[in-house]
Motif scaffolding. Sequence first.
Motif, PDB file in Angstrom:
ATOM      1  N   GLU A  45      72.026 -27.907  69.987  1.00  0.00           N
ATOM      2  CA  GLU A  45      73.046 -28.463  70.886  1.00  0.00           C
ATOM      3  C   GLU A  45      72.417 -29.282  72.004  1.00  0.00           C
ATOM      4  O   GLU A  45      72.852 -30.398  72.302  1.00  0.00           O
ATOM      5  CB  GLU A  45      73.882 -27.328  71.469  1.00  0.00           C
ATOM      6  CG  GLU A  45      75.038 -27.788  72.343  1.00  0.00           C
ATOM      7  CD  GLU A  45      76.040 -26.685  72.609  1.00  0.00           C
ATOM      8  OE1 GLU A  45      77.204 -26.835  72.209  1.00  0.00           O
ATOM      9  OE2 GLU A  45      75.660 -25.659  73.229  1.00  0.00           O
ATOM     10  N   ASN A  97      67.913 -17.038  65.840  1.00  0.00           N
ATOM     11  CA  ASN A  97      69.163 -17.736  65.557  1.00  0.00           C
ATOM     12  C   ASN A  97      69.798 -18.348  66.807  1.00  0.00           C
ATOM     13  O   ASN A  97      70.354 -19.448  66.748  1.00  0.00           O
ATOM     14  CB  ASN A  97      70.146 -16.786  64.875  1.00  0.00           C
ATOM     15  CG  ASN A  97      69.748 -16.495  63.441  1.00  0.00           C
ATOM     16  OD1 ASN A  97      69.349 -17.392  62.706  1.00  0.00           O
ATOM     17  ND2 ASN A  97      69.830 -15.246  63.033  1.00  0.00           N
ATOM     18  N   SER A  98      69.731 -17.651  67.936  1.00  0.00           N
ATOM     19  CA  SER A  98      70.282 -18.228  69.169  1.00  0.00           C
ATOM     20  C   SER A  98      69.506 -19.477  69.562  1.00  0.00           C
ATOM     21  O   SER A  98      70.094 -20.483  69.982  1.00  0.00           O
ATOM     22  CB  SER A  98      70.236 -17.206  70.301  1.00  0.00           C
ATOM     23  OG  SER A  98      71.095 -16.122  70.031  1.00  0.00           O
ATOM     24  N   SER A 106      70.128 -21.978  60.134  1.00  0.00           N
ATOM     25  CA  SER A 106      70.717 -23.106  60.848  1.00  0.00           C
ATOM     26  C   SER A 106      70.991 -24.248  59.878  1.00  0.00           C
ATOM     27  O   SER A 106      70.169 -24.550  59.015  1.00  0.00           O
ATOM     28  CB  SER A 106      69.778 -23.592  61.954  1.00  0.00           C
ATOM     29  OG  SER A 106      70.306 -24.739  62.600  1.00  0.00           O
ATOM     30  N   ASP A 162      76.677 -16.745  61.857  1.00  0.00           N
ATOM     31  CA  ASP A 162      75.816 -17.217  60.774  1.00  0.00           C
ATOM     32  C   ASP A 162      76.117 -16.533  59.446  1.00  0.00           C
ATOM     33  O   ASP A 162      75.556 -16.908  58.420  1.00  0.00           O
ATOM     34  CB  ASP A 162      74.343 -16.993  61.133  1.00  0.00           C
ATOM     35  CG  ASP A 162      73.903 -17.887  62.274  1.00  0.00           C
ATOM     36  OD1 ASP A 162      74.367 -19.027  62.342  1.00  0.00           O
ATOM     37  OD2 ASP A 162      73.096 -17.429  63.111  1.00  0.00           O
ATOM     38  N   LEU A 189      79.514 -21.295  69.566  1.00  0.00           N
ATOM     39  CA  LEU A 189      78.991 -20.337  68.589  1.00  0.00           C
ATOM     40  C   LEU A 189      79.894 -20.157  67.368  1.00  0.00           C
ATOM     41  O   LEU A 189      81.096 -19.936  67.487  1.00  0.00           O
ATOM     42  CB  LEU A 189      78.797 -18.974  69.260  1.00  0.00           C
ATOM     43  CG  LEU A 189      78.318 -17.840  68.363  1.00  0.00           C
ATOM     44  CD1 LEU A 189      76.931 -18.133  67.803  1.00  0.00           C
ATOM     45  CD2 LEU A 189      78.306 -16.521  69.130  1.00  0.00           C
ATOM     46  N   ASP A 237      70.619 -22.496  67.461  1.00  0.00           N
ATOM     47  CA  ASP A 237      71.900 -23.077  67.879  1.00  0.00           C
ATOM     48  C   ASP A 237      71.779 -23.822  69.203  1.00  0.00           C
ATOM     49  O   ASP A 237      72.242 -24.963  69.344  1.00  0.00           O
ATOM     50  CB  ASP A 237      72.959 -21.978  68.029  1.00  0.00           C
ATOM     51  CG  ASP A 237      73.419 -21.410  66.706  1.00  0.00           C
ATOM     52  OD1 ASP A 237      73.104 -22.003  65.661  1.00  0.00           O
ATOM     53  OD2 ASP A 237      74.097 -20.368  66.711  1.00  0.00           O
TER      54      ASP A 237
END
Length: 460
Positions: A200, A192-193, A279, A67, A64, A196
Motif C-alpha cells: 500500500e 503478511n502484515s 500476497s 489471506d 485489510l 500488505d
Amino acid sequence: MNELGDDGFLPRVCIIGAGCSGFTTAKRLQDYGIPFDVFEASDDIGGNWYYKNPNGMSACYQSLHIDTSKWRLAFEDYPVRENWPDFPSHAQLLQYFHDYVDHFGLRKHIRFNTRVEKARRRPEGGWDITLSDGETRRYDALAVANGHHWAARIPDYPGEFTGEQIHSHAYSTPTDPVDCTGKRVLVVGMGNSSMDISSELAQRTVASKLFVSARRGVWVFPKYIGGQPSDKNPAPAWMPRWMRQKVGERIMRKLLGKMSDYGLPEPDHGMFANHPSVSGEFLVRAGSGDLTMKPGIESLDGDGVVFADGSREQVDVIVWATGYDIRFPFFDDPAFTADANNRPPPLFKRIMKPDVPDLFYMGLAQPLPTLVNFAEQQSKLVGAYLAGRYAPPSPEEMHRIIAKDEQFNTGQFYTSRRHTIQLEFDPYVRDLAKELKAGAKRAAAQGHALPVELRAVEPA
C-alpha cells in the motif's frame, strides 16, 4: 445453581474474550447445556477483526482483506454468504461474526466493556475471576480466548531514531496514525502484515521512497493459482506431508521462479520451513521497483537507519511489522503464561495442561491456513469433556503425546519466536477427531463422570 443438563448439574465456565475463538467456544458449550459467561473488554464482539476496536487490541487496517479464502474460514454450522468475494474484507468478516452470534443467541451471555483483571486458580480447583468493575466471581472452569495478535513487539536496537515510528498493529491507513505521504518509509519485517502495508505504501502516490528490511529472505506465495484461491483445494488427506510439500514446492517454483528474480533476497530455508507470507501484490511492487529491499538493521542513527551491510538510509517513518508477544495479563502464575521465547505452556492438543483439569486455551495457535474457525474445532473436545462425554488420557500419556505432536507441528520450521505455535489445520482436525473417539470410549468406561467438581454458584 448450575444449569441442569442431560447428565445432571454441569460446571459453570468463564470465557475470556468474545473474538472468534471465544464466541465459537460459547456456542459449543451452549449446545451441551453447559452454563457460561463471556467477558469482553470491548463494547462488541470481533476481537482482532473489529476495525478501530476501542479496546486497542485490533490489528485491522482499513484496506485489510483476509489471506484465507472464504472456502477455508467458514464455520461448520454457519456457512458464509454465497455472494462473498474469494477473499473477504475485515468488514465482511466482522459482519459474519455478528450474524453468527445473533443467529445462535450468544449475545445475551456476553458482558461487554468488562475486562478480566485477574484469574486465580484455587488450590482445590475452580477459579476466582476478578473483573474490571471490582467484582470477583467464582467459576468451575476457565476458557482463555484473549488472542495472541495484540501485544506488539518491537526489537531493541542500538542508537536512537528521531523520526516517527509505529508498530503495524497501530497502522490504519497511509495517513493514520502517521502521515506517510511523500515521506521515506521503512517497513521492518516480511510477514503478511508487512506484505500488505508495504504494497500500500509503495504506491507512487504515497511514500516518496519505500524500504523493506528483513534479516532473511522469505518465500512469498500468491493468493491465486490457475484462477482459484491457492488454499481452496488442499492436498488429499492420504498424502503424507513430505509428498505434499514436494509437490507444492515444484508447483510454486515453476509458478514463481526465484525470489531474486523480483529483487528480493533468496531464502536460506526450505519453502515450507517458515510461516508463509501471502500476497497478490508484493512481488509486483518489488519487481516494478516501487520498493527497495534492505538487510537487517544494525543500528538506529538519528534521522536514518544503518543496516547489516553497512549502508545507511535516511528515513522519516519506521513501521515495525515485527510480530507479537503471547501474553495472558490476568495470570500471575508463570506456569500459565508464555516464556521469554514466546513458548506457551505444554498443552495437550494445544488446549489442556495435563495437570490442570479446569483450564482451556482456545485458539492459541498459528494454524495454516486460518485461525478463524480453529477454536470451533477445539471446542468439540472442551464441550464433550465438561459434559462427561470425553475423557483425556492419563497425565503421563498426555505429556508423551504433547512432545510427539509438537515435533510434528513445529519440527519443520526454523527456530524462531514466530514459529512456537505453528500447526497445520487439516492434520490437526483429523487427529482431533481420532482423539475424540478414543476419549469417548474412555469416558463411557468411567461412567461419564464429570471431570470438574462443581463448586461455583451462579451470581445473584
